[in-house]
Write a protein that holds these residues in place. Structure first.
Motif, PDB file in Angstrom:
ATOM      1  N   ALA A   1       1.194  -1.224   0.036  1.00 47.33           N
ATOM      2  CA  ALA A   1      -0.150   0.031   0.234  1.00 47.33           C
ATOM      3  C   ALA A   1       1.086   1.323  -0.083  1.00 47.33           C
ATOM      4  N   ILE A   2       0.450   1.974  -1.015  1.00 48.95           N
ATOM      5  CA  ILE A   2       1.442   3.238  -0.754  1.00 48.95           C
ATOM      6  C   ILE A   2       0.209   4.662  -0.744  1.00 48.95           C
ATOM      7  N   ARG A   3       0.677   5.564   0.657  1.00 49.92           N
ATOM      8  CA  ARG A   3      -0.067   6.860   0.318  1.00 49.92           C
ATOM      9  C   ARG A   3       0.608   7.907   0.744  1.00 49.92           C
ATOM     10  N   SER A   4       0.194   9.082   0.602  1.00 56.54           N
ATOM     11  CA  SER A   4       0.519  10.400   0.020  1.00 56.54           C
ATOM     12  C   SER A   4      -0.450  11.793   0.943  1.00 56.54           C
TER      13      SER A   4
ATOM     14  N   ARG B   1      -1.144  15.179  -0.152  1.00 59.93           N
ATOM     15  CA  ARG B   1      -0.432  16.162  -0.795  1.00 59.93           C
ATOM     16  C   ARG B   1      -1.902  17.246  -1.299  1.00 59.93           C
ATOM     17  N   PRO B   2      -1.856  17.788  -0.420  1.00 60.88           N
ATOM     18  CA  PRO B   2      -3.438  19.233   0.029  1.00 60.88           C
ATOM     19  C   PRO B   2      -3.318  19.570  -0.534  1.00 60.88           C
ATOM     20  N   PHE B   3      -4.600  20.120  -2.240  1.00 59.71           N
ATOM     21  CA  PHE B   3      -4.039  20.983  -3.132  1.00 59.71           C
ATOM     22  C   PHE B   3      -4.112  19.999  -4.178  1.00 59.71           C
ATOM     23  N   ALA B   4      -3.334  18.753  -4.432  1.00 55.71           N
ATOM     24  CA  ALA B   4      -2.580  18.700  -5.648  1.00 55.71           C
ATOM     25  C   ALA B   4      -4.019  17.737  -6.755  1.00 55.71           C
ATOM     26  N   GLN B   5      -3.673  17.981  -7.616  1.00 63.13           N
ATOM     27  CA  GLN B   5      -4.810  17.808  -8.956  1.00 63.13           C
ATOM     28  C   GLN B   5      -4.151  16.079  -8.864  1.00 63.13           C
TER      29      GLN B   5
ATOM     30  N   LEU C   1      -2.055   7.485  -8.304  1.00 62.18           N
ATOM     31  CA  LEU C   1      -2.447   6.895  -7.179  1.00 62.18           C
ATOM     32  C   LEU C   1      -4.139   7.712  -7.137  1.00 62.18           C
ATOM     33  N   HIS C   2      -4.839   7.145  -6.493  1.00 60.18           N
ATOM     34  CA  HIS C   2      -6.131   7.370  -6.375  1.00 60.18           C
ATOM     35  C   HIS C   2      -6.396   8.770  -5.449  1.00 60.18           C
TER      36      HIS C   2
ATOM     37  N   GLY D   1      -6.547  15.968   0.004  1.00 59.77           N
ATOM     38  CA  GLY D   1      -5.662  15.559  -0.308  1.00 59.77           C
ATOM     39  C   GLY D   1      -4.894  14.017  -0.203  1.00 59.77           C
ATOM     40  N   LEU D   2      -5.659  13.192  -0.177  1.00 60.93           N
ATOM     41  CA  LEU D   2      -5.306  11.606   0.246  1.00 60.93           C
ATOM     42  C   LEU D   2      -5.148  10.683  -1.522  1.00 60.93           C
ATOM     43  N   PHE D   3      -4.057  10.341  -1.670  1.00 57.62           N
ATOM     44  CA  PHE D   3      -3.696  10.148  -2.841  1.00 57.62           C
ATOM     45  C   PHE D   3      -3.367   8.613  -2.274  1.00 57.62           C
ATOM     46  N   THR D   4      -3.935   7.631  -2.547  1.00 54.80           N
ATOM     47  CA  THR D   4      -3.799   6.304  -2.248  1.00 54.80           C
ATOM     48  C   THR D   4      -3.754   4.954  -3.357  1.00 54.80           C
TER      49      THR D   4
END
Length: 722
Positions: free
Chosen positions: A37-40, A42-46, A59-60, A65-68
């Protein structure tokens, strides 16, 4: 690739900046069946994409701001993140892929309150971290906030979270230490930042870093990542190797020129510009040391530096830390020691600084009867709290080790020693025995002094202590406070009181000038004519003197010579060395125009300046004036001292028997053939006469004889054996 969901409660805490261990959620984590599992965050990222040598995976986006994502891999090869903001893709390292930058020893020492180089563990430390794919440049951030529910990092690196609370870079709690930490790749020297703290009270606060080594210039309040190498190539090796080695400070010459840096020459607006002028000026006048009003960052210039908000950062008003180091270095190259005022007694209530740092009293004592200072509207440190003591002790060491400071003058010591200080008629909190002594503050001062003297050879500490607390300058092993010196406030008040009387009335106040010798050897003293004596309606030093302009200057010259000859070291605030007529203004600085060519009274002021130069020259070359300052054998009154005549006469002696006699006639009449009995010697030579024409006097010749001396009016005469 599907998403890697989080428990809704964990996700909610993460989104609201209330998670104590974001690294347990974010980054790369193994799943069953050899998946990752990879999670990042990143608020305000597209868009966020994982970039590896074997390919990329998008990533989903869960929103907020959460991408996984889930990768069908047992291990993840070297990777980076491709993050898209506003249609622009940027490459970034994963901040949750790094182990804590504080080790177990750091955390142990912090918990014990014994991390003597605390700035190497907390604050912002730019560094490179080695990884399998090479070094990653960034900055390690660590802050003590034990009561916080969550801490996030905001700053230039994330556009200050675009003004939204709870969207910064989450930091992890390092257990019971109360420290929160994160490594931020790509953040480096010059980047601005603050901590967004979710307090125990549920409120968000944006706080400057208590351990910041650099700040924005006021009125801006952000902390700034400092140069990790210190940014200055020191050239004072010889000075550092020799300071304090020849003889102890109390047995050495010590005359101090006190300066408020921003106003000394207001047109000089940087440390470097000041360094081109100030060391030469002070060294030319013969002073041994320069003392600086507080240099640590403070938001209100009108406090002169005494309301500190960033204890580890030189004020950015005059440049970055490396430029302050340049100034200290320049002083050392000119043979000048540098003393700086240190203010552990109190701090201001600014909501972005130390006050209620993590939602409640932390650095301040929780009981307002001990945690608030009624005089200054500030807060008082909780001197008994382990981590607060560590913060202050390490700070004292920091200035001496990192900036090569030669002495710390500790402000307002009396306000620390007494629990009822300035609380007459107010509620105050007694100690456990019902007394007024603040034993926690005593212990803090002893620890700070002992630590500085142990770690920093040749450094001195000086107490501004206005009461009769015993043993201020005695070693801690003798149950003293451990300072090297104490300001002699009693001498200052008494002598100025005497000098302000008209000469015809001085006979009734003679005791004001002699009383200091009753206690002169109870401490190692510095005689301070400081900034405090020439502000707030107290008038400048020359303006305190009675009489017309000639008499005022004559009184001043005699007083300075008496002061330089009196047991104890000397301190004089800027502007008084040339008889500035007005009080000091922190906006305008000294009245340098009084020394300009063409000014009608220029010579009146230049004469006093010449005297100060000669006082220092003779003083430094005459061991009788300093070698036995703390020894009764170094002083005796001379027969002929007379209250009725306003005459004070005494002899100073060095350890080898060398002598200097001082005779001060503080009346406006010439005293011919005055019966003054000097010690046996082949003869006596006048080495200084404050009435000399070169200083602006009437040039009366003292004509010394074995049992008589002509005493010039309102003048002091120094004599040495032929």
């Amino acid at each position: 690739m599907g998403p890697a969901p989080l428990d809704p409660e964990e996700l909610d805490r993460l989104r609201h900046g209330a998670h104590h261990d974001p690294h347990a959620l974010l980054g790369v984590h193994p799943l069953p069946d050899d998946h990752l599992a990879i999670r990042s965050w990143r608020p305000f990222a597209q868009q966020v994409t994982v970039d590896t040598p074997i390919g990329r995976a998008r990533l989903h986006d869960h929103g907020d701001g959460l991408f996984t994502g889930v990768l069908p891999l047992a291990t993840l090869p070297d990777h980076s993140l491709l993050v898209t903001y506003g249609g622009e893709e940027r490459k970034a390292d994963d901040p949750w892929a790094f182990l804590p930058t504080l080790g177990p020893l750091d955390l142990h020492l912090i918990a014990e309150g014994r991390h003597e180089q605390l700035w190497h563990a907390l604050g912002a430390r730019a560094m490179d971290i080695e990884t399998s794919h090479g070094p990653v440049a960034g900055t390690a951030f660590a802050v003590w906030a034990p009561n916080a529910r969550g801490v996030r990092l905001v700053g230039d690196h994330n556009a200050w979270s675009q003004g939204r609370e709870g969207t910064g870079l989450p930091m992890r709690s390092l257990g019971a230490s109360g420290v929160w930490e994160v490594f931020a790749p790509g953040v480096g020297p010059g980047d601005r930042y603050k901590y967004e703290i979710l307090g125990a009270d549920g409120a968000y606060r944006l706080k400057a870093d208590p351990m910041a080594r650099r700040t924005q210039p006021p009125p801006d309040t952000a902390s700034v990542v400092a140069d990790p190498d210190g940014g200055h190539p020191w050239g004072d090796d010889a000075w550092m190797a020799s300071r304090g080695r020849e003889r102890p400070h109390h047995r050495a010459p010590l005359s101090v020129y006190e300066v408020h840096l921003p106003s000394w020459r207001p047109e000089l607006t940087s440390y470097r510009a000041i360094a081109d002028v100030l060391p030469d000026y002070v060294a030319d006048l013969g002073f041994t040391h320069l003392e600086l009003l507080p240099v640590a960052e403070h938001p209100f210039g009108g406090s002169w530096g005494y309301q500190v908000t960033s204890y580890y950062a030189p004020t950015a008003r005059l440049g970055p830390p490396e430029d302050f180091k340049h100034l200290v270095d320049a002083c050392h190259r000119r043979g000048l020691g540098v003393i700086m005022d240190w203010v552990p007694a109190h701090f201001p209530k600014d909501d972005w600084a130390l006050a209620r740092f993590d939602g409640g009293p932390l650095y301040e004592h929780p009981d307002p009867r001990l945690g608030e200072h009624p005089d200054w509207g500030t807060l008082t440190f909780d001197f008994g709290r382990t981590e607060v003591r560590n913060f202050l002790v390490a700070n004292a060491v920091y200035w001496c080790e990192e900036f090569h400071i030669d002495g710390l003058r500790v402000d307002a010591v009396a306000s620390m020693l007494y629990r009822d200080y300035s609380r007459e008629g107010l509620d105050w909190l007694p100690n456990a025995a019902g007394g007024r002594e603040n034993w926690e503050a005593v212990s803090l001062l002893q620890e700070a002094n002992a630590t500085v003297y142990r770690r920093c050879p040749g450094v001195m500490t000086i107490a501004e202590e206005s009461t009769a607390w015993p043993g201020v300058s005695k070693p801690t092993e003798q149950n003293g406070l451990g300072f090297g010196f104490k300001w002699n406030m009693g001498w200052m008040h008494d002598s100025l009181e005497y000098m302000q009387h008209e000469p015809v009335h001085r006979r009734y106040h003679h005791n004001d000038m002699t009383f200091s010798m009753i206690y002169a050897y109870s401490e190692n003293y510095i005689l301070p004519i400081s900034h405090d004596e020439v502000v707030h309606g107290k008038r400048s030093l020359v303006a305190k003197m009675p009489g017309d302009w000639w008499q005022q200057r004559a009184n001043l010259r005699a007083y300075l010579a008496y002061m330089w000859a009196h047991p104890g070291k000397q301190l004089l605030f800027m502007g008084q060395e040339f008889a500035q007529g007005s009080e000091w203004s922190h906006d305008d600085g000294p009245q340098w125009w009084l020394l300009d060519e063409g000014y009608p009274a220029r010579e009146d002021h230049a004469g006093v300046l010449r005297l100060v130069r000669d006082l220092n020259r003779i003083y430094r070359g005459t061991p009788a004036l300093w070698e036995q300052d703390a020894d009764p054998d170094g002083f005796s009154w001379l027969p002929g001292t007379s209250a009725d005549d306003n005459v004070l006469a005494f002899v100073r002696r060095d350890a080898g028997g060398g002598m200097l006699a001082c005779a001060a006639n503080l009346s406006p009449v010439v005293r011919h053939g005055y019966p003054l009995t000097l010690p046996d010697a082949p003869g006596w030579d006048v080495v200084l006469n404050t009435d000399a024409a070169v200083y602006g006097g009437s040039d009366v010749d003292p004509s010394p004889r074995p049992a008589a001396l002509t005493l010039p009016p309102l003048a002091a005469v120094w004599l040495t054996p032929t």
